[in-house]
Design an enzyme around this catalytic site. Structure first.
Site, PDB file in Angstrom:
ATOM      1  N   HIS A 162       0.850  -1.290   0.122  1.00  0.00           N
ATOM      2  CA  HIS A 162      -0.005  -0.107  -0.026  1.00  0.00           C
ATOM      3  C   HIS A 162       0.779   1.372   0.118  1.00  0.00           C
ATOM      4  CE1 HIS A 162      -2.892  -3.123   1.246  1.00  0.00           C
ATOM      5  NE2 HIS A 162      -3.606  -2.391   0.526  1.00  0.00           N
ATOM      6  N   ASP A 182       9.678  -6.815  -4.614  1.00  0.00           N
ATOM      7  CA  ASP A 182       8.536  -7.079  -3.874  1.00  0.00           C
ATOM      8  C   ASP A 182       8.914  -8.829  -3.915  1.00  0.00           C
ATOM      9  OD1 ASP A 182       5.679  -5.844  -2.337  1.00  0.00           O
ATOM     10  OD2 ASP A 182       5.818  -7.984  -2.536  1.00  0.00           O
ATOM     11  N   ALA A 239      11.005   4.292   7.025  1.00  0.00           N
ATOM     12  CA  ALA A 239       9.770   4.477   7.791  1.00  0.00           C
ATOM     13  C   ALA A 239       8.755   3.350   7.711  1.00  0.00           C
ATOM     14  CB  ALA A 239       9.107   5.515   6.907  1.00  0.00           C
ATOM     15  N   ASP A 265      12.683   6.951  10.502  1.00  0.00           N
ATOM     16  CA  ASP A 265      11.442   7.250  11.408  1.00  0.00           C
ATOM     17  C   ASP A 265      11.197   6.222  12.327  1.00  0.00           C
ATOM     18  OD1 ASP A 265       9.139   8.661  11.728  1.00  0.00           O
ATOM     19  OD2 ASP A 265       7.908   7.077  10.827  1.00  0.00           O
ATOM     20  N   GLU A 270      12.282   2.224  20.406  1.00  0.00           N
ATOM     21  CA  GLU A 270      11.625   3.243  20.543  1.00  0.00           C
ATOM     22  C   GLU A 270      10.955   3.584  21.811  1.00  0.00           C
ATOM     23  OE1 GLU A 270       8.564   3.186  17.487  1.00  0.00           O
ATOM     24  OE2 GLU A 270      10.152   3.029  15.975  1.00  0.00           O
ATOM     25  N   HIS A 293       8.790   8.150  14.750  1.00  0.00           N
ATOM     26  CA  HIS A 293       7.845   7.229  14.197  1.00  0.00           C
ATOM     27  C   HIS A 293       6.469   7.960  14.038  1.00  0.00           C
ATOM     28  CE1 HIS A 293       6.289   2.851  14.258  1.00  0.00           C
ATOM     29  NE2 HIS A 293       6.055   3.553  13.469  1.00  0.00           N
TER      30      HIS A 293
HETATM   31  P1  NAI Z   1       1.490  -3.773   2.863  1.00  0.00           P
HETATM   32  O1  NAI Z   1       1.297  -4.932   3.591  1.00  0.00           O
HETATM   33  O2  NAI Z   1       0.491  -3.448   2.228  1.00  0.00           O
HETATM   34  O3  NAI Z   1       2.997  -3.950   2.250  1.00  0.00           O
HETATM   35  C1  NAI Z   1       4.047  -4.627   2.398  1.00  0.00           C
HETATM   36  C2  NAI Z   1       4.655  -5.269   1.080  1.00  0.00           C
HETATM   37  O4  NAI Z   1       6.001  -5.757   1.485  1.00  0.00           O
HETATM   38  C3  NAI Z   1       3.950  -6.243   0.689  1.00  0.00           C
HETATM   39  O5  NAI Z   1       3.448  -5.880  -0.948  1.00  0.00           O
HETATM   40  C4  NAI Z   1       4.695  -7.686   0.837  1.00  0.00           C
HETATM   41  O6  NAI Z   1       4.570  -8.441  -0.207  1.00  0.00           O
HETATM   42  C5  NAI Z   1       6.149  -6.974   0.765  1.00  0.00           C
HETATM   43  N1  NAI Z   1       6.960  -7.887   1.460  1.00  0.00           N
HETATM   44  C6  NAI Z   1       7.039  -8.527   2.480  1.00  0.00           C
HETATM   45  N2  NAI Z   1       8.018  -9.163   2.660  1.00  0.00           N
HETATM   46  C7  NAI Z   1       8.874  -8.793   2.077  1.00  0.00           C
HETATM   47  C8  NAI Z   1      10.315  -9.088   1.843  1.00  0.00           C
HETATM   48  N3  NAI Z   1      10.946  -9.807   2.227  1.00  0.00           N
HETATM   49  N4  NAI Z   1      10.889  -8.630   0.620  1.00  0.00           N
HETATM   50  C9  NAI Z   1      10.299  -7.759  -0.135  1.00  0.00           C
HETATM   51  N5  NAI Z   1       9.004  -7.435   0.129  1.00  0.00           N
HETATM   52  C10 NAI Z   1       8.324  -8.008   0.950  1.00  0.00           C
HETATM   53  O7  NAI Z   1       2.080  -2.930   4.182  1.00  0.00           O
HETATM   54  P2  NAI Z   1       2.212  -1.487   4.083  1.00  0.00           P
HETATM   55  O8  NAI Z   1       0.759  -0.643   4.511  1.00  0.00           O
HETATM   56  O9  NAI Z   1       2.589  -0.529   2.892  1.00  0.00           O
HETATM   57  O10 NAI Z   1       3.177  -0.772   5.367  1.00  0.00           O
HETATM   58  C11 NAI Z   1       4.443  -0.923   4.921  1.00  0.00           C
HETATM   59  C12 NAI Z   1       5.322  -0.912   6.459  1.00  0.00           C
HETATM   60  O11 NAI Z   1       5.089   0.284   6.816  1.00  0.00           O
HETATM   61  C13 NAI Z   1       4.847  -1.793   7.664  1.00  0.00           C
HETATM   62  O12 NAI Z   1       5.951  -2.139   7.924  1.00  0.00           O
HETATM   63  C14 NAI Z   1       4.287  -0.941   8.525  1.00  0.00           C
HETATM   64  O13 NAI Z   1       4.363  -1.336   9.809  1.00  0.00           O
HETATM   65  C15 NAI Z   1       4.959   0.330   8.197  1.00  0.00           C
HETATM   66  N6  NAI Z   1       4.169   1.681   8.512  1.00  0.00           N
HETATM   67  C16 NAI Z   1       4.987   2.817   9.229  1.00  0.00           C
HETATM   68  C17 NAI Z   1       4.123   3.965   9.440  1.00  0.00           C
HETATM   69  C18 NAI Z   1       5.017   4.810  10.179  1.00  0.00           C
HETATM   70  O14 NAI Z   1       4.609   5.792  11.074  1.00  0.00           O
HETATM   71  N7  NAI Z   1       6.323   4.984   9.970  1.00  0.00           N
HETATM   72  C19 NAI Z   1       2.783   4.138   9.498  1.00  0.00           C
HETATM   73  C20 NAI Z   1       2.312   2.919   8.748  1.00  0.00           C
HETATM   74  C21 NAI Z   1       2.669   1.736   8.229  1.00  0.00           C
END
Ligand code: NAI
Length: 410
Positions: A162, A182, A239, A265, A270, A293
């Site tokens: 996403h 990915d 992030a 971030d 933390e 964060h």
């Molecule tokens: P998502 O689940 O939509 O996307 C994650 C993607 O990573 C997926 O397409 C998945 O197939 C891929 N993936 C998983 N393992 C992998 C690997 N070993 N190698 C390559 N690709 C891999 O998640 P979203 O919503 O995009 O969030 C991503 C990250 O952002 C999460 O870790 C979440 O905790 C973090 N996040 C951080 C925030 C902040 O405040 N800094 C706020 C929201 C999310």
């Protein structure tokens, strides 16, 4: 014709804790749910037990722990809304066994993270963090050396989910060339190019940004070997989760100059609250943007979270739809305009569905629609009828062995 709900919506008690954004209460009210009690903070366990014992719907953020012990007091609870991204604060398994779905807002802050990443990419490529720190100390670093436009540069996105795909769209709009890696097969947006390996992405990118979840595979995914593949003078943005980058490898690359800068971030350790100190080896580098964060922390995200979770709760209460529940079978339902609707949640044991149907067919009642989803523990059935039945049906459905919860929705 307005639908007549079996339980007057004013009697459905909604308890919202931890200062959930007003958009949630507004959405409940606009859907006829006026019996709302809101609290600005988390409650201590005794008050939480008291409030949850009369609540039909409870909304929390990340500070309230809904454990099995708390759930034992929640005899009337229909659903839990986590107005947050994660749902670790709820014992989802215990809730499922009680027939209580848990909803959250996994994507409401996606855009906020993506925007911050783009902003940081620009600042890093312009060497602004160093100039900013120097200016605060009275130094004037006016120079174009090591300052670049991002237009025409290669952005490497690790994790094209996403957030990663939103970053991709924004970056292309700014004229960047997007590469991504990915583990799952993804549809490339715009002209984004899929890399067949992480190594390939690291070698080609001027900026690498990480958007993977925390898993055993992503722990220390960016370590010494991976950074050694990155271009001299490239930048790293993290992030995602603190465990994804090995901080020692990152500090070595900042010392050697392989990395022009970094934006971080999320951290392996933390602080638990704003009152606790923040300590990181990265603090001594002016070319590192450190943020607490807050990638997803915007007013818009909070507002979106309020409406997204409240919508799911209202939808579940009105129609029985469990789409988006994190601990429950997924059933997508539309309102059924001409009939009554019954919900039956039971242990997934043989023969229960037959008995549910018998309650209706033994009365000669036509079942207008029936929807069933099961997992290894739970069966979830929605029965739509064309006749208007009395509440004695509820008692009969409740008497079936293995029944967890019964509701006549309308
Ligand atoms: P998502 O689940 O939509 O996307 C994650 C993607 O990573 C997926 O397409 C998945 O197939 C891929 N993936 C998983 N393992 C992998 C690997 N070993 N190698 C390559 N690709 C891999 O998640 P979203 O919503 O995009 O969030 C991503 C990250 O952002 C999460 O870790 C979440 O905790 C973090 N996040 C951080 C925030 C902040 O405040 N800094 C706020 C929201 C999310």
């Amino acid at each position: 014709m307005a639908k007549k709900y079996s339980l007057d919506k004013d009697r459905i008690k909604v308890v919202l804790l931890e200062g959930i954004h007003k958009s949630a209460a507004d959405l409940f009210i606009s859907n006829g749910y006026n019996n709302i009690e809101s609290f600005p903070g988390a409650l201590d366990d005794d008050l939480l037990k008291e409030k949850i014992s009369t609540a039909n719907i409870v909304g929390i953020r990340s500070r309230t722990q809904i454990t099995k012990e708390i759930l034992d007091e929640a005899g009337k609870l229909l659903a839990i809304g986590c107005f947050s991204i994660g749902t670790n604060q709820v014992d989802g398994h215990a809730a499922r066994q009680m027939g209580i779905p848990v909803f959250n807002a996994p994507f409401s802050n996606t855009r906020s993270v993506a925007e911050l990443v783009i902003a940081e990419a620009i600042l890093l490529m312009r060497n602004i963090p160093i100039k900013n720190a120097a200016a605060h100390r009275g130094k004037w670093l006016k120079s174009a050396a090591n300052c670049f436009e991002i237009r025409g540069k290669n952005l490497g996105i690790v994790g094209y989910g996403h957030i990663g795909s939103q970053v991709s769209i924004l970056a292309e709009a700014l004229g960047m060339n997007v590469y991504y890696f990915d583990i799952a097969k993804k549809l490339s947006l715009g002209k984004a190019v899929a890399c067949s390996s992480l190594d390939e992405l690291l070698k080609v990118s001027n900026i690498v940004t990480l958007h993977v979840p925390e898993t055993p595979l992503t722990r220390n995914m960016i370590g010494e070997k991976q950074i050694s593949l990155m271009r001299w003078g490239s930048c790293l943005v993290n992030a995602s989760r603190g465990s994804v980058v090995n901080i020692q490898a990152l500090t070595s690359a900042l010392e050697s100059g392989r990395l022009l800068g970094a934006a971080v971030d999320v951290f392996p350790d933390e602080p638990a609250s704003n009152n606790d100190p923040f300590v990181s080896d990265l603090q001594k580098y002016d070319n590192v943007i450190l943020s607490p964060h807050v990638g997803g922390s915007t007013v818009e995200a909070q507002q979106n979270i309020g409406t997204e979770v409240a919508e799911k709760l209202v939808n579940y209460s009105d129609t029985g739809s469990t789409i988006g529940a994190t601990n429950f079978v997924q059933l997508s339902l539309q309102p059924n305009n001409n009939a009554q609707r019954f919900m039956h949640i039971h242990k997934n044991e043989p023969g229960i569905l037959r008995q549910v149907n018998y309650v209706f067919t033994s009365r000669g009642i036509n079942i207008a629609g029936e929807y069933l989803q099961t997992d290894s523990e739970i069966g979830y059935v929605i029965v739509d009828t064309e006749s208007c039945l009395g509440s004695e049906i509820i008692d009969e459905l409740k008497a079936i062995r293995g029944t967890i919860r019964v509701r006549m929705l309308y």
